[in-house]
Design a protein around this motif. Structure first.
Motif, short mmCIF file in Angstrom:
data_model
loop_
_atom_site.label_atom_id
_atom_site.label_comp_id
_atom_site.label_asym_id
_atom_site.label_seq_id
_atom_site.Cartn_x
_atom_site.Cartn_y
_atom_site.Cartn_z
N SER A 125 13.71 29.88 33.68
CA SER A 125 14.49 31.11 33.83
C SER A 125 14.05 32.13 32.79
N GLU A 126 14.59 33.35 32.94
CA GLU A 126 14.23 34.39 31.98
C GLU A 126 14.75 34.09 30.59
N ILE A 127 15.89 33.45 30.51
CA ILE A 127 16.45 33.12 29.18
C ILE A 127 15.58 32.08 28.49
N GLU A 128 15.12 31.07 29.24
CA GLU A 128 14.26 30.06 28.65
C GLU A 128 12.91 30.65 28.23
N ILE A 129 12.41 31.59 29.04
CA ILE A 129 11.14 32.24 28.67
C ILE A 129 11.28 33.03 27.38
N ALA A 130 12.40 33.78 27.25
CA ALA A 130 12.61 34.56 26.03
C ALA A 130 12.78 33.66 24.81
N THR A 132 11.57 30.60 24.38
CA THR A 132 10.27 30.01 24.05
C THR A 132 9.36 31.01 23.35
N ARG A 133 9.43 32.27 23.82
CA ARG A 133 8.62 33.32 23.19
C ARG A 133 9.04 33.52 21.73
N GLU A 134 10.34 33.57 21.47
CA GLU A 134 10.80 33.75 20.09
C GLU A 134 10.40 32.56 19.22
N GLN A 135 10.47 31.37 19.79
CA GLN A 135 10.10 30.18 19.02
C GLN A 135 8.62 30.22 18.64
N LEU A 136 7.77 30.63 19.61
CA LEU A 136 6.34 30.72 19.29
C LEU A 136 6.06 31.79 18.25
N MET A 137 6.75 32.94 18.36
CA MET A 137 6.53 34.03 17.40
C MET A 137 6.96 33.63 15.98
N SER A 138 8.02 32.85 15.89
CA SER A 138 8.51 32.46 14.55
C SER A 138 7.71 31.32 13.95
N SER A 139 7.15 30.42 14.78
CA SER A 139 6.44 29.25 14.25
C SER A 139 4.98 29.55 13.94
N ASP A 155 -7.46 41.66 32.59
CA ASP A 155 -7.65 41.95 34.01
C ASP A 155 -6.62 41.25 34.87
N ASP A 156 -6.16 40.07 34.38
CA ASP A 156 -5.19 39.31 35.18
C ASP A 156 -3.81 39.54 34.62
N PRO A 157 -2.99 40.42 35.24
CA PRO A 157 -1.69 40.71 34.64
C PRO A 157 -0.74 39.54 34.70
N SER A 158 -0.99 38.59 35.58
CA SER A 158 -0.06 37.47 35.68
C SER A 158 -0.18 36.52 34.51
N THR A 159 -1.37 36.42 33.88
CA THR A 159 -1.56 35.49 32.76
C THR A 159 -1.33 36.12 31.42
N SER A 160 -1.07 37.42 31.39
CA SER A 160 -0.86 38.10 30.11
C SER A 160 0.61 38.39 29.94
N PHE A 161 1.10 38.12 28.77
CA PHE A 161 2.51 38.37 28.50
C PHE A 161 2.73 39.60 27.65
N GLU A 166 9.54 44.46 27.16
CA GLU A 166 9.93 44.46 25.74
C GLU A 166 8.68 44.40 24.88
N PRO A 167 8.53 45.29 23.94
CA PRO A 167 7.32 45.25 23.06
C PRO A 167 7.36 44.03 22.16
N VAL A 168 6.18 43.51 21.89
CA VAL A 168 6.04 42.34 21.01
C VAL A 168 5.84 42.83 19.59
N GLU A 169 6.68 42.41 18.73
CA GLU A 169 6.59 42.80 17.32
C GLU A 169 6.00 41.65 16.51
N ILE A 170 4.94 41.93 15.82
CA ILE A 170 4.29 40.91 14.99
C ILE A 170 4.95 40.92 13.62
N PRO A 171 5.55 39.82 13.22
CA PRO A 171 6.20 39.82 11.90
C PRO A 171 5.17 39.96 10.79
#
Length: 427
Positions: A125-130, A132-139, A155-161, A166-171
């Motif tokens: 789901s979208e909540i699980e995706i968000a 997981t994304r936060e976990q990867l960004m923090s770890s 070139d492949d928009p389906s494989t790029s996140f 929502e913009p990705v912020e690099i800590p």
């Protein structure tokens, strides 16, 4: 290879024939005549070897042709640690075809991984995706995230996140390898000042200026009055010692009572500082008609010193001391017997050496023959002072005590034996 020769016979019975018989020479034809060559020029004498040196005097640097063993060992270790060479790799002309096949296989593997990832994303789901994304960004570290973003397939928009709304912020957290610690303290005045609006900027130079509105409790400075004088502090002063006259006959007693009143007094220790008593000096004066044997003085060689010569001898000879008649040079037999029992090694050596020479001259008859008053009086003094007993005891202690005393006592005993070795048995 056999060599040709000539056969001959020798008659051993006839001596004459043996003498006249000549042995023919055998010509081998291998060694020719020896001829000396003429010397063209005189031979040169050998020259000393020359050391190759530099201008500074030190040996020149020598380059090494081989590398050091330490470097060779390091190269061997590094070569052993490298990945081994795969001997099974093909080296034919079809290498390009194999490389192409490997590339196609890699593409198939990547496509399978991509399909598996898409299937997982579709099931989440979208909540699980968000989450997981936060976990990867923090770890993950920022540098790894940046590399992953650069390697993403745009070139492949389906494989790029990165195309998410929502913009990705690099800590921008610091690297874990070099952490920096900072400590901050909260100032209550600063917080109150920051909460209240600043009306006027603070000028640091205005702090030294007087205030515009003086406080109400300010009072004028009192008139300057002189400080009270310091009180006189009295320290007791010791009374000045009286002036002592060195010519005073009671100088030594006054010196002890003035400067050393608490120490015990020993007049005998300072007797050498007192003036010479005329009665004591008269005990060995030339004016006396007769002298006892105990007053006779000798030098270090065992010679008898008459009173006139003893009074004229300078003090640089080393024969003056603080005994009886200190102005007279020389030592008496009782004084030498006393020094022979001294704790000082040099005094015992001088006493034994002088007594041995006196005993040699006494036994030889330099001071009179046996039975005369002078000779018998000197032997009596030697017997009373236990001179022979102490000298023989010191000479018999081989390996014990002082070696100098033992050697000189042995020499003194030898002189006594050479003079006769007499022991006094009384008159």
């Amino acid at each position: 290879m056999a060599m040709r020769g000539q056969r001959f016979t020798v008659d051993l019975d006839d001596c004459e024939n043996t003498k006249s018989t000549s042995i023919p020479t055998v010509g081998f034809g291998l060694v020719g005549d020896i001829k000396e060559r003429a010397i063209a020029s005189s031979p040169k004498p050998p020259s000393p070897p020359r050391i190759k040196g530099s201008a500074t005097g030190f040996p020149t640097h020598k380059d090494r042709l081989r590398s050091p063993r330490f470097k060779q060992n390091n190269q061997k270790v590094s070569s052993n640690t490298k990945a081994p060479y795969n001997q099974n790799t093909p080296k034919s002309k079809n290498d390009k075809g194999l490389v192409g096949q490997n590339g196609q296989q890699n593409k198939l593997v990547d496509a399978g991984i991509d399909a598996e990832n898409k299937q997982r994303l579709a099931e989440m789901s979208e909540i699980e995706i968000a989450a997981t994304r936060e976990q990867l960004m923090s770890s993950l570290s920022p540098s790894i995230i940046e590399k992953l973003l650069k390697k993403a397939n745009i070139d492949d928009p389906s494989t790029s996140f990165i195309d998410s709304p929502e913009p990705v912020e690099i800590p921008t957290t610091p690297d874990k390898k070099s952490p920096t610690k900072k400590v901050a303290f909260e100032d209550p005045d600063a917080t109150s000042a920051s909460s209240s609006p600043a009306l006027h900027p603070v000028n640091p130079a205005s702090e030294d200026l007087p205030p515009l509105h003086p406080p109400s409790d300010l009072q004028p400075v009192a008139s300057k009055q002189p400080l009270p004088p310091l009180p006189d502090i009295h320290f007791p002063k010791a009374p000045a010692p009286p002036d002592l006259d060195p010519d005073d006959p009671n100088f030594l007693s006054n010196l002890h009572s003035t400067y050393f009143p608490s120490l015990p007094s020993d007049p005998s220790a300072l007797a050498w500082m007192q003036p010479i008593n005329p009665e004591e000096q008269a005990s060995y004066s030339p004016s006396q008609k007769a002298l006892p044997p105990s007053s006779l003085r000798f030098d270090f060689r065992g010679h008898l010193l008459p009173p006139r010569l003893s009074s004229q001898m300078p003090s640089t000879k080393g024969l003056h001391h603080h005994g009886h008649a200190p102005e007279s040079a020389g030592y008496t037999i009782p004084e030498l017997a006393h020094l022979a029992r001294s704790a000082v090694t040099s005094q015992r050596c001088i006493a034994y050496q002088t007594l041995g020479r006196i005993l040699y001259r006494l036994g030889r008859g330099d001071f009179g023959s046996e039975g005369e008053d002078l000779c018998e009086g000197l032997w009596e003094l030697i017997e009373k002072g236990k001179v022979l007993e102490g000298m023989v005891d010191a000479a018999s202690r081989d390996g014990e005590g002082n070696r100098s005393v033992w050697a000189i006592a042995t020499d003194a005993v030898w002189l006594w034996r050479k003079g006769g070795g007499r022991r006094w048995k009384g008159r």
